[in-house]
Design a protein around this motif. Structure first.
Motif, PDB file in Angstrom:
ATOM      1  N   PHE A 228       0.862  -1.177   0.000  1.00 16.82           N
ATOM      2  CA  PHE A 228       0.000   0.000   0.000  1.00 16.82           C
ATOM      3  C   PHE A 228       0.904   1.234   0.000  1.00 16.82           C
ATOM      4  O   PHE A 228       1.635   1.479   0.965  1.00 16.82           O
ATOM      5  CB  PHE A 228      -0.910  -0.004   1.226  1.00 16.82           C
ATOM      6  N   GLY A 229       0.867   2.001  -1.099  1.00 23.15           N
ATOM      7  CA  GLY A 229       1.747   3.145  -1.233  1.00 23.15           C
ATOM      8  C   GLY A 229       1.024   4.468  -1.085  1.00 23.15           C
ATOM      9  O   GLY A 229      -0.118   4.615  -1.530  1.00 23.15           O
ATOM     10  N   VAL A 230       1.692   5.439  -0.452  1.00 23.91           N
ATOM     11  CA  VAL A 230       1.173   6.806  -0.391  1.00 23.91           C
ATOM     12  C   VAL A 230       2.300   7.781  -0.691  1.00 23.91           C
ATOM     13  O   VAL A 230       3.458   7.556  -0.333  1.00 23.91           O
ATOM     14  CB  VAL A 230       0.543   7.146   0.988  1.00 23.91           C
ATOM     15  N   ARG A 231       1.946   8.853  -1.381  1.00 20.69           N
ATOM     16  CA  ARG A 231       2.865   9.963  -1.649  1.00 20.69           C
ATOM     17  C   ARG A 231       2.710  10.977  -0.528  1.00 20.69           C
ATOM     18  O   ARG A 231       1.582  11.309  -0.124  1.00 20.69           O
ATOM     19  CB  ARG A 231       2.547  10.604  -2.993  1.00 20.69           C
ATOM     20  N   ILE A 232       3.833  11.490  -0.038  1.00 22.29           N
ATOM     21  CA  ILE A 232       3.822  12.471   1.054  1.00 22.29           C
ATOM     22  C   ILE A 232       4.493  13.749   0.575  1.00 22.29           C
ATOM     23  O   ILE A 232       5.659  13.736   0.156  1.00 22.29           O
ATOM     24  CB  ILE A 232       4.558  11.932   2.296  1.00 22.29           C
ATOM     25  N   ASP A 233       3.760  14.847   0.598  1.00 19.21           N
ATOM     26  CA  ASP A 233       4.308  16.163   0.272  1.00 19.21           C
ATOM     27  C   ASP A 233       4.345  16.990   1.548  1.00 19.21           C
ATOM     28  O   ASP A 233       3.315  17.180   2.206  1.00 19.21           O
ATOM     29  CB  ASP A 233       3.449  16.845  -0.790  1.00 19.21           C
ATOM     30  N   SER A 234       5.540  17.467   1.894  1.00 14.10           N
ATOM     31  CA  SER A 234       5.718  18.187   3.152  1.00 14.10           C
ATOM     32  C   SER A 234       6.670  19.355   2.943  1.00 14.10           C
ATOM     33  O   SER A 234       7.623  19.258   2.148  1.00 14.10           O
ATOM     34  CB  SER A 234       6.285  17.244   4.223  1.00 14.10           C
ATOM     35  N   PRO A 235       6.478  20.452   3.669  1.00 16.85           N
ATOM     36  CA  PRO A 235       7.423  21.568   3.574  1.00 16.85           C
ATOM     37  C   PRO A 235       8.721  21.292   4.323  1.00 16.85           C
ATOM     38  O   PRO A 235       9.686  22.040   4.194  1.00 16.85           O
ATOM     39  CB  PRO A 235       6.652  22.728   4.226  1.00 16.85           C
ATOM     40  N   ASP A 236       8.753  20.205   5.104  1.00 20.86           N
ATOM     41  CA  ASP A 236       9.917  19.893   5.932  1.00 20.86           C
ATOM     42  C   ASP A 236      10.748  18.774   5.318  1.00 20.86           C
ATOM     43  O   ASP A 236      10.227  17.888   4.638  1.00 20.86           O
ATOM     44  CB  ASP A 236       9.474  19.478   7.334  1.00 20.86           C
ATOM     45  N   LEU A 237      12.049  18.816   5.582  1.00 21.14           N
ATOM     46  CA  LEU A 237      12.931  17.731   5.158  1.00 21.14           C
ATOM     47  C   LEU A 237      12.472  16.417   5.775  1.00 21.14           C
ATOM     48  O   LEU A 237      12.447  15.381   5.116  1.00 21.14           O
ATOM     49  CB  LEU A 237      14.376  18.046   5.583  1.00 21.14           C
ATOM     50  N   ASP A 238      12.108  16.461   7.043  1.00 21.72           N
ATOM     51  CA  ASP A 238      11.594  15.293   7.768  1.00 21.72           C
ATOM     52  C   ASP A 238      10.095  15.486   7.948  1.00 21.72           C
ATOM     53  O   ASP A 238       9.658  16.286   8.781  1.00 21.72           O
ATOM     54  CB  ASP A 238      12.295  15.168   9.126  1.00 21.72           C
ATOM     55  N   TRP A 239       9.281  14.764   7.163  1.00 22.10           N
ATOM     56  CA  TRP A 239       7.833  14.990   7.164  1.00 22.10           C
ATOM     57  C   TRP A 239       7.179  14.665   8.499  1.00 22.10           C
ATOM     58  O   TRP A 239       6.081  15.130   8.786  1.00 22.10           O
ATOM     59  CB  TRP A 239       7.161  14.196   6.042  1.00 22.10           C
ATOM     60  N   ARG A 240       7.853  13.885   9.334  1.00 26.71           N
ATOM     61  CA  ARG A 240       7.282  13.524  10.640  1.00 26.71           C
ATOM     62  C   ARG A 240       7.223  14.724  11.588  1.00 26.71           C
ATOM     63  O   ARG A 240       6.490  14.705  12.576  1.00 26.71           O
ATOM     64  CB  ARG A 240       8.112  12.413  11.272  1.00 26.71           C
ATOM     65  N   ARG A 241       8.010  15.741  11.297  1.00 24.66           N
ATOM     66  CA  ARG A 241       8.137  16.872  12.222  1.00 24.66           C
ATOM     67  C   ARG A 241       6.834  17.635  12.389  1.00 24.66           C
ATOM     68  O   ARG A 241       6.451  18.007  13.489  1.00 24.66           O
ATOM     69  CB  ARG A 241       9.240  17.809  11.730  1.00 24.66           C
ATOM     70  N   ARG A 242       6.143  17.883  11.280  1.00 23.02           N
ATOM     71  CA  ARG A 242       4.862  18.612  11.332  1.00 23.02           C
ATOM     72  C   ARG A 242       3.871  17.891  10.426  1.00 23.02           C
ATOM     73  O   ARG A 242       3.626  18.320   9.295  1.00 23.02           O
ATOM     74  CB  ARG A 242       5.045  20.061  10.891  1.00 23.02           C
ATOM     75  N   GLN A 243       3.314  16.827  10.937  1.00 24.56           N
ATOM     76  CA  GLN A 243       2.425  16.026  10.099  1.00 24.56           C
ATOM     77  C   GLN A 243       1.147  16.773   9.734  1.00 24.56           C
ATOM     78  O   GLN A 243       0.484  16.426   8.753  1.00 24.56           O
ATOM     79  CB  GLN A 243       2.106  14.700  10.794  1.00 24.56           C
ATOM     80  N   ASP A 244       0.814  17.822  10.499  1.00 22.70           N
ATOM     81  CA  ASP A 244      -0.364  18.605  10.154  1.00 22.70           C
ATOM     82  C   ASP A 244      -0.124  19.470   8.919  1.00 22.70           C
ATOM     83  O   ASP A 244      -1.057  20.031   8.345  1.00 22.70           O
ATOM     84  CB  ASP A 244      -0.782  19.487  11.341  1.00 22.70           C
ATOM     85  N   GLN A 245       1.145  19.576   8.487  1.00 27.21           N
ATOM     86  CA  GLN A 245       1.479  20.397   7.325  1.00 27.21           C
ATOM     87  C   GLN A 245       1.647  19.568   6.049  1.00 27.21           C
ATOM     88  O   GLN A 245       1.874  20.118   4.971  1.00 27.21           O
ATOM     89  CB  GLN A 245       2.786  21.154   7.585  1.00 27.21           C
ATOM     90  N   MET A 246       1.540  18.244   6.156  1.00 23.85           N
ATOM     91  CA  MET A 246       1.812  17.416   4.989  1.00 23.85           C
ATOM     92  C   MET A 246       0.521  17.045   4.264  1.00 23.85           C
ATOM     93  O   MET A 246      -0.563  17.049   4.831  1.00 23.85           O
ATOM     94  CB  MET A 246       2.558  16.145   5.412  1.00 23.85           C
ATOM     95  N   ALA A 247       0.682  16.709   2.987  1.00 23.43           N
ATOM     96  CA  ALA A 247      -0.418  16.168   2.182  1.00 23.43           C
ATOM     97  C   ALA A 247      -0.063  14.736   1.835  1.00 23.43           C
ATOM     98  O   ALA A 247       1.091  14.423   1.537  1.00 23.43           O
ATOM     99  CB  ALA A 247      -0.606  16.998   0.918  1.00 23.43           C
TER     100      ALA A 247
END
Length: 321
Positions: A228-247
């Motif tokens: 099961f794959g998902v694409r993650i777009d985030s303003p941060d290098l580490d998307w875990r840092r602000r998960q409320d900011q990711m798509a």
């Protein structure tokens, strides 16, 4: 009386909402489940007994509401159990002694139930958590990995970071508990330049990696042979840092990557794995790491539901016959 021959044993803490998603599906299917947090419950009323004789192994787990014959456990879901602690009424070395005896005793019993299907076996989870082993296995299975250095030599680290044309990043080898002024502090993946590296690197091994020129991240959650794959777009290098900011949106896993992922899990003997990738503009997927017991319920609802049903299928079917 419930048919305990099909019981699923779930090892997790009482606040594990991700486990609840799967347990609701099992309840709808009328699959009997016993849930316990062995690190704490076995010091607060629950009990476990195991006997071993030539040609025979038996055991009983008792909780406040259930009694489970351990020879009739169909599957064991190793989720997010608490650490093995000693009884709360003990202190000092007595508590530490009791905690260690619990881990080596009850932990060993629960890891050796005859004929049970583990998702995943706790010892396989532990073996698969070492990042150097992950990188070596990923390469062997055909996955691309960024240039990586693990060292405690400041000069070597500084040279490596300087030579990476697109820059370098630092990431911890393990998410060790860390506090700043008494407050919990996460150590995120961050960019690092060669001139920033000091002699402090000599204190322990550090992992440095070439920064991948990614256009997005990707998470591949593997359950058996299903991916099961998902694409993650985030303003941060580490998307875990602000998960409320990711798509986060579903994405197709390329065939070659999927085959390599399946081979990767087979190398470790894992049924489940959560793998992270960095994806470049030309469609190259770079393997970053695999959490053999990663969270997944944060993904889009359709993906979360599919993963939950795949896990329920694994737990319901039990061992291969």
């Amino acid at each position: 009386m419930t048919d305990q021959r099909r019981s699923v044993l779930v090892l997790t803490n009482p606040g594990d909402a991700t486990a609840d998603v799967v347990l609701r599906i099992l309840a709808d299917r009328r699959v009997p489940v016993v849930r316990i947090d062995p690190g704490t419950d076995l010091h607060t009323g629950a009990s476990l007994t195991a006997t071993y004789r030539t040609g025979d192994q038996r055991g009983t787990l008792r909780t406040s509401s259930r009694e489970l014959d351990l020879t009739r456990v169909r599957s064991v879901w190793v989720r997010r159990a608490s650490a093995y602690d000693g009884p709360p009424d003990l202190q000092g070395q007595e508590q530490k002694f009791a905690a260690q005896q619990t881990a080596w005793g009850f932990g060993g019993v629960l890891a050796s139930l005859p004929g049970a299907h583990y998702v995943n076996h706790p010892w396989l989870n532990r073996a698969a958590e070492f990042k150097p082993v992950q990188l070596a296995t990923a390469q062997r299975c055909g996955l691309r990995v960024p240039n990586t250095l693990i060292t405690n030599d400041p000069a070597v680290a500084s040279e490596f970071a300087t030579l990476q044309v697109g820059g370098a990043v630092y990431k911890p080898l393990w998410n060790s508990p860390y506090t700043v002024n008494g407050e919990p502090h996460a150590v995120w993946v961050r960019e690092v330049c060669g001139y920033e590296i000091t002699d402090a690197v000599a204190a322990c091994p550090h992992l440095f990696q070439a920064k991948v020129p990614k256009v997005c991240d990707a998470r591949v959650t593997a359950v058996g042979d299903q991916l099961f794959g998902v694409r993650i777009d985030s303003p941060d290098l580490d998307w875990r840092r602000r998960q409320d900011q990711m798509a986060c949106d579903p994405i197709e896993v390329p065939g070659a990557v999927g085959e390599a992922v399946t081979a990767y899990l087979a190398e470790f003997g894992l049924v489940f794995g959560a793998l992270d990738f960095a994806v470049t503009a030309d469609g190259t997927w770079y393997f970053l790491e695999c959490n053999p017991n990663g969270q997944w319920a944060w993904q889009p609802s359709a993906v979360t539901d599919a993963i939950a049903h795949a896990l329920a299928d694994q737990l319901e079917k039990g061992p291969d016959t």
